[in-house]
Design a protein around this motif. Sequence first.
Motif, PDB file in Angstrom:
ATOM      1  N   LEU A 101       0.822  -1.207   0.000  1.00  0.00           N
ATOM      2  CA  LEU A 101       0.000   0.000   0.000  1.00  0.00           C
ATOM      3  C   LEU A 101       0.859   1.262   0.000  1.00  0.00           C
ATOM      4  O   LEU A 101       0.502   2.269  -0.642  1.00  0.00           O
ATOM      5  CB  LEU A 101      -0.909   0.010   1.227  1.00  0.00           C
ATOM      6  CG  LEU A 101      -2.152  -0.872   1.152  1.00  0.00           C
ATOM      7  CD1 LEU A 101      -2.868  -0.870   2.487  1.00  0.00           C
ATOM      8  CD2 LEU A 101      -3.088  -0.392   0.057  1.00  0.00           C
ATOM      9  N   THR A 102       1.992   1.187   0.739  1.00  0.00           N
ATOM     10  CA  THR A 102       2.868   2.364   0.832  1.00  0.00           C
ATOM     11  C   THR A 102       3.377   2.773  -0.548  1.00  0.00           C
ATOM     12  O   THR A 102       3.461   3.976  -0.871  1.00  0.00           O
ATOM     13  CB  THR A 102       4.051   2.056   1.760  1.00  0.00           C
ATOM     14  OG1 THR A 102       3.555   1.702   3.034  1.00  0.00           O
ATOM     15  CG2 THR A 102       4.964   3.264   1.896  1.00  0.00           C
ATOM     16  N   THR A 103       3.708   1.781  -1.347  1.00  0.00           N
ATOM     17  CA  THR A 103       4.290   2.077  -2.663  1.00  0.00           C
ATOM     18  C   THR A 103       3.252   2.181  -3.780  1.00  0.00           C
ATOM     19  O   THR A 103       3.489   2.793  -4.829  1.00  0.00           O
ATOM     20  CB  THR A 103       5.302   0.974  -3.033  1.00  0.00           C
ATOM     21  OG1 THR A 103       4.652  -0.295  -2.998  1.00  0.00           O
ATOM     22  CG2 THR A 103       6.450   0.982  -2.036  1.00  0.00           C
ATOM     23  N   SER A 106      -3.413   1.698  -6.947  1.00  0.00           N
ATOM     24  CA  SER A 106      -4.469   0.681  -6.845  1.00  0.00           C
ATOM     25  C   SER A 106      -5.230   0.785  -5.530  1.00  0.00           C
ATOM     26  O   SER A 106      -4.690   0.585  -4.457  1.00  0.00           O
ATOM     27  CB  SER A 106      -3.852  -0.708  -6.972  1.00  0.00           C
ATOM     28  OG  SER A 106      -4.848  -1.709  -6.821  1.00  0.00           O
ATOM     29  N   GLN A 107      -6.484   1.120  -5.641  1.00  0.00           N
ATOM     30  CA  GLN A 107      -7.373   1.120  -4.487  1.00  0.00           C
ATOM     31  C   GLN A 107      -7.703  -0.316  -4.060  1.00  0.00           C
ATOM     32  O   GLN A 107      -7.983  -0.599  -2.890  1.00  0.00           O
ATOM     33  CB  GLN A 107      -8.658   1.879  -4.834  1.00  0.00           C
ATOM     34  CG  GLN A 107      -9.634   1.997  -3.680  1.00  0.00           C
ATOM     35  CD  GLN A 107      -9.072   2.875  -2.551  1.00  0.00           C
ATOM     36  OE1 GLN A 107      -8.254   3.783  -2.802  1.00  0.00           O
ATOM     37  NE2 GLN A 107      -9.512   2.619  -1.329  1.00  0.00           N
ATOM     38  N   GLN A 108      -7.610  -1.201  -4.988  1.00  0.00           N
ATOM     39  CA  GLN A 108      -7.916  -2.601  -4.709  1.00  0.00           C
ATOM     40  C   GLN A 108      -6.926  -3.210  -3.710  1.00  0.00           C
ATOM     41  O   GLN A 108      -7.296  -4.064  -2.890  1.00  0.00           O
ATOM     42  CB  GLN A 108      -7.900  -3.406  -6.012  1.00  0.00           C
ATOM     43  CG  GLN A 108      -8.317  -4.863  -5.828  1.00  0.00           C
ATOM     44  CD  GLN A 108      -8.349  -5.624  -7.136  1.00  0.00           C
ATOM     45  OE1 GLN A 108      -8.046  -5.056  -8.195  1.00  0.00           O
ATOM     46  NE2 GLN A 108      -8.730  -6.886  -7.064  1.00  0.00           N
ATOM     47  N   THR A 109      -5.658  -2.770  -3.775  1.00  0.00           N
ATOM     48  CA  THR A 109      -4.664  -3.280  -2.823  1.00  0.00           C
ATOM     49  C   THR A 109      -5.047  -2.911  -1.390  1.00  0.00           C
ATOM     50  O   THR A 109      -4.901  -3.704  -0.454  1.00  0.00           O
ATOM     51  CB  THR A 109      -3.259  -2.719  -3.158  1.00  0.00           C
ATOM     52  OG1 THR A 109      -2.912  -3.058  -4.502  1.00  0.00           O
ATOM     53  CG2 THR A 109      -2.218  -3.269  -2.209  1.00  0.00           C
ATOM     54  N   GLN A 110      -5.551  -1.704  -1.206  1.00  0.00           N
ATOM     55  CA  GLN A 110      -5.975  -1.274   0.127  1.00  0.00           C
ATOM     56  C   GLN A 110      -7.133  -2.128   0.639  1.00  0.00           C
ATOM     57  O   GLN A 110      -7.187  -2.496   1.821  1.00  0.00           O
ATOM     58  CB  GLN A 110      -6.375   0.200   0.092  1.00  0.00           C
ATOM     59  CG  GLN A 110      -6.782   0.741   1.459  1.00  0.00           C
ATOM     60  CD  GLN A 110      -7.119   2.225   1.410  1.00  0.00           C
ATOM     61  OE1 GLN A 110      -7.106   2.836   0.332  1.00  0.00           O
ATOM     62  NE2 GLN A 110      -7.433   2.785   2.561  1.00  0.00           N
TER      63      GLN A 110
END
Length: 202
Positions: free
Chosen positions: A117-119, A124-128
């Motif tokens: 998420l940091t990078t 990508s909102q999906q990663t969050q």
Amino acid sequence: MPPKSKGKGKKGVKQQQKRNIAGESRALLEAPCTPLHPPAQQDPGGVPRRDMAQQAKADNEVLKRRLWDLEQVLEQAREDKRDIHEEMTWQYQELQKQTAAHGQRLEAKVKSLQDQLTTRLRESQQTQETATQALAERDRTIAKLQGRLNAMEREYEKILHDLDLVLAKVAEASQHWEEVGKTITMEHKKHLQEFSLNPLEL
């Protein structure tokens, strides 16, 4: 470290012995609390003094055997309590280890997602959302494992409570039979003294 495994044959014999001792303990606890031989009425013609002394000795031997049986039941109950305590402790420790390992794996997974998420937050909102789901999964898993731990602790406490009740009953019965033995001994001594006999000389 898990308890040492025992052969099926030995385990079956031990369980049978426990059932036999449990049955004997119930029989002893439920036996009527009356003297083995009620004091004999004095015979106007005179009762053989040796017979009275032998009867007193026989009664004492029977009481000693009953007390010994009760002591064996008490010791077996203590051993059972120790066995259960060791088994429950081992299971509790194993579950704690599994919980810790699983928690560490989930923590590692969450950390990995948080690093991503940091990078990639802007990309990508999906990663969050994946990270949020991982956190929720961790919380559900920890809550589930904690519920299992709580249930095991309650069951463990119930078993110990039941064992404490059994031990208390056995101790009470042992004390009662000891008092009955003393009463019978005193009655026989009194009868022997009425015939001018010293119980220690018989």
